[in-house]
Enzyme design. Structure first.
Site, PDB file in Angstrom:
ATOM      1  N   ARG A 126       0.848  -1.194   0.000  1.00 26.13           N
ATOM      2  CA  ARG A 126       0.000   0.000   0.000  1.00 26.13           C
ATOM      3  C   ARG A 126       0.887   1.248   0.000  1.00 26.13           C
ATOM      4  O   ARG A 126       1.989   1.232   0.559  1.00 26.13           O
ATOM      5  CB  ARG A 126      -0.879   0.001   1.251  1.00 26.13           C
ATOM      6  CG  ARG A 126      -1.903   1.103   1.243  1.00 26.13           C
ATOM      7  CD  ARG A 126      -2.658   1.196   2.571  1.00 26.13           C
ATOM      8  NE  ARG A 126      -3.598   2.299   2.535  1.00 26.13           N
ATOM      9  CZ  ARG A 126      -4.057   2.924   3.600  1.00 26.13           C
ATOM     10  NH1 ARG A 126      -3.654   2.563   4.807  1.00 26.13           N
ATOM     11  NH2 ARG A 126      -4.902   3.926   3.479  1.00 26.13           N
ATOM     12  N   HIS A 127       0.385   2.318  -0.590  1.00 19.96           N
ATOM     13  CA  HIS A 127       1.130   3.591  -0.552  1.00 19.96           C
ATOM     14  C   HIS A 127       1.390   4.004   0.902  1.00 19.96           C
ATOM     15  O   HIS A 127       0.735   3.513   1.828  1.00 19.96           O
ATOM     16  CB  HIS A 127       0.347   4.680  -1.277  1.00 19.96           C
ATOM     17  CG  HIS A 127      -1.012   4.912  -0.684  1.00 19.96           C
ATOM     18  ND1 HIS A 127      -1.196   5.582   0.512  1.00 19.96           N
ATOM     19  CD2 HIS A 127      -2.239   4.516  -1.085  1.00 19.96           C
ATOM     20  CE1 HIS A 127      -2.471   5.594   0.807  1.00 19.96           C
ATOM     21  NE2 HIS A 127      -3.138   4.949  -0.133  1.00 19.96           N
ATOM     22  N   GLY A 128       2.291   4.967   1.096  1.00 14.81           N
ATOM     23  CA  GLY A 128       2.627   5.426   2.441  1.00 14.81           C
ATOM     24  C   GLY A 128       1.632   6.440   2.982  1.00 14.81           C
ATOM     25  O   GLY A 128       0.583   6.701   2.375  1.00 14.81           O
TER      26      GLY A 128
END
Ligand SMILES: *[C@@H]1O[C@H](CO)[C@@H](O)[C@H](O)[C@H]1NC(C)=O
Ligand SMILES: *[C@@H]1O[C@H](CO)[C@@H](O)[C@H](O)[C@H]1NC(C)=O
Length: 457
Positions: A77-79
């Protein structure tokens, strides 16, 4: 060791700020472990708070001494990101209401009145923040530490590490930060980013018509969430927040109660602050608000509706096609595809995890069973914080090829398979029906309700 020194030099500032003794580390809000998909990754692996680059080597050991790692695929997942415009507007409304009406004499309220500016603006809309870049740089370094034979300088320079991403800003910036982290760690200079954008894989939910019509646009699909918003538990949370502020009870709607909770989470995840806003919500309230978010993810992205899981079929098949290919390559002695890093969304990870059968509850999560579900397996705070990651590692062993799964860097057995690193063929057998079915056209494109083929799981 060189890699790590370079990384320390690159991120030295960040590290110094947080390693100068325990007192320099900001205390986490007591509700930090309930933030669901808005939670900080460190809450899932708290040892990272002391050393963001530390790796528990026992989690990445080969299944046995005769095994060698052959391939790694990660779905990440993106940060950490800014709130979406919708939540920024809600935060603004909460702030206004507090400034105008709150009368209580708490010191934290003075802090909000005198010292807190509404610094979120709508153009921040979901974009990655600097902490989010760090999330990915650090994860890259940890995965390279855990799997040095795969995430190596040689494989990176040899083009055997592939990067795939969703087209969203926050994902593209995350995958670039991941590559920066690798370059720093492996001491690689002057190599450009090389990700490919693939929304059909990483944002499959946008391409699945039956999901869009049947869940996303369907006003009754999230009925349980709506019912829970008017439950006794939620009303109690609203009342308690209103009492802490000393405003009339009806001023704090479910949306504003949630805005207070999210505001605490954003101030913490973005700025590492234990914000005065966190005083509006105590642990019992946070458990209710966490449940509300889990209900939403459950009914929108997981087991609530079959099509939510099935919409991830393209990613599922892509994953197994790649693993099949590696197994074939192992037989002929040339594995050209060492590592694939795929960056997407919580909405990417949750359907895939559910399709694979992880965190399935005996009973549906509903508006009525908050109490009963206290020990539920489906807890997004643990499953899908920022930078959450699913890692699949293939090992070449004397008795065959084995597959290990890790969630957020910890090994996790496949549902109903007790061996923590079963033979790949065993995993394939386990998912045979999906491998032979799970057809995107059938699940996503055809008119629904024809026959019984949908219940193939
Ligand atoms: C590493 O993980 C193992 C197994 O989960 C655990 O027993 C051990 O305490 C961990 N080591 C450290 C240093 O945290
Ligand atoms: C909308 O959701 C409800 C509740 O899950 C379901 O019964 C109904 O079939 C859905 N409607 C459409 C158009 O898919």
């Amino acid at each position: 060791m060189l890699g790590r020194d370079v990384l320390v030099a690159v991120f030295g500032l960040w590290l110094v700020r947080f390693s100068a003794g325990g007192s320099a580390r900001p205390p986490a809000p007591p509700i930090a472990s309930y933030f669901g998909t808005k939670g900080r990754y460190e809450e899932v692996n708290p040892y990272l708070i002391d050393d963001i680059l530390s790796v528990n080597k026992s989690w990445s050991e080969p299944p046995s001494a005769d095994c060698r790692p052959a391939h790694l695929t990660a779905v990440v997942r993106h940060g950490t990101r800014f709130p979406t415009a919708k939540n920024i507007r809600r935060i603004g409304r909460l702030h206004d209401a507090v400034l105008r009406h709150a009368r209580s004499a708490h010191a934290w309220l003075d802090e909000i009145r005198a010292g807190w500016d509404m610094w979120y603006t709508e153009d921040m809309d979901g974009r990655l923040v600097e902490k989010g870049r760090d999330d990915h740089r650090h994860l890259a370094a940890r995965l390279a530490t855990a799997f040095p034979a795969l995430i190596s300088r040689e494989n990176l320079l040899g083009g055997r590490v592939a990067f795939v991403t969703s087209s969203k800003h926050r994902c593209v910036e995350s995958v670039e930060a991941f590559q920066q982290g690798l370059h720093g760690f492996l001491g690689v200079k002057e190599i450009s980013y090389r990700q490919t954008v693939n929304d059909k894989l990483m944002r499959f939910f946008d391409h699945c018509k039956n999901f869009i019509e049947g869940v996303e646009k369907n006003k009754t699909a999230l009925r349980e969430v709506e019912l829970f918003k008017s439950s006794a538990e939620m009303r109690n949370v609203q009342k308690r927040i209103a009492d802490r502020l000393q405003v009339p009870h009806d001023y704090i709607t479910p949306d504003l109660a949630e805005a207070a909770f999210f505001l605490c989470s954003y101030e913490f995840s973005i700025k590492s602050l234990n914000s005065p806003w966190c005083n509006l919500v105590d642990e019992a309230d946070a458990q209710v608000l966490e449940y509300k978010n889990d209900l939403k993810q459950y009914w929108k992205r997981a087991y609530g509706h079959d099509v939510s899981r099935k919409s991830s079929c393209p990613l599922f098949h892509d994953l197994f096609r790649r693993l099949d290919q590696v197994v074939y390559d192992i037989r002929f002695g040339v594995v050209t595809d060492a590592v694939t890093i795929k960056v997407g969304h919580a909405e990417t990870l949750l359907p895939l995890l559910s399709l694979l059968g992880f965190f399935r509850n005996d009973k549906h999560l509903t508006a009525m069973n908050f109490r009963e579900q206290r020990q539920r397996a489906f807890r997004t705070s643990q499953i899908a914080p920022y930078a959450a990651n699913l890692v699949f590692v293939l090992y070449e062993c004397d008795d065959g090829v084995r597959l290990r799964f890790l969630l957020n860097e910890r090994p996790l057995a496949f549902p109903d398979l007790s061996d923590p690193a079963p033979l790949y063929q065993t995993v394939r057998d386990h998912y045979m029906r999906l491998l032979n079915g799970c057809d995107f056209q059938k699940e996503c494109e055809l008119p629904r309700g024809r026959g019984t083929t949908r219940s193939e799981l």
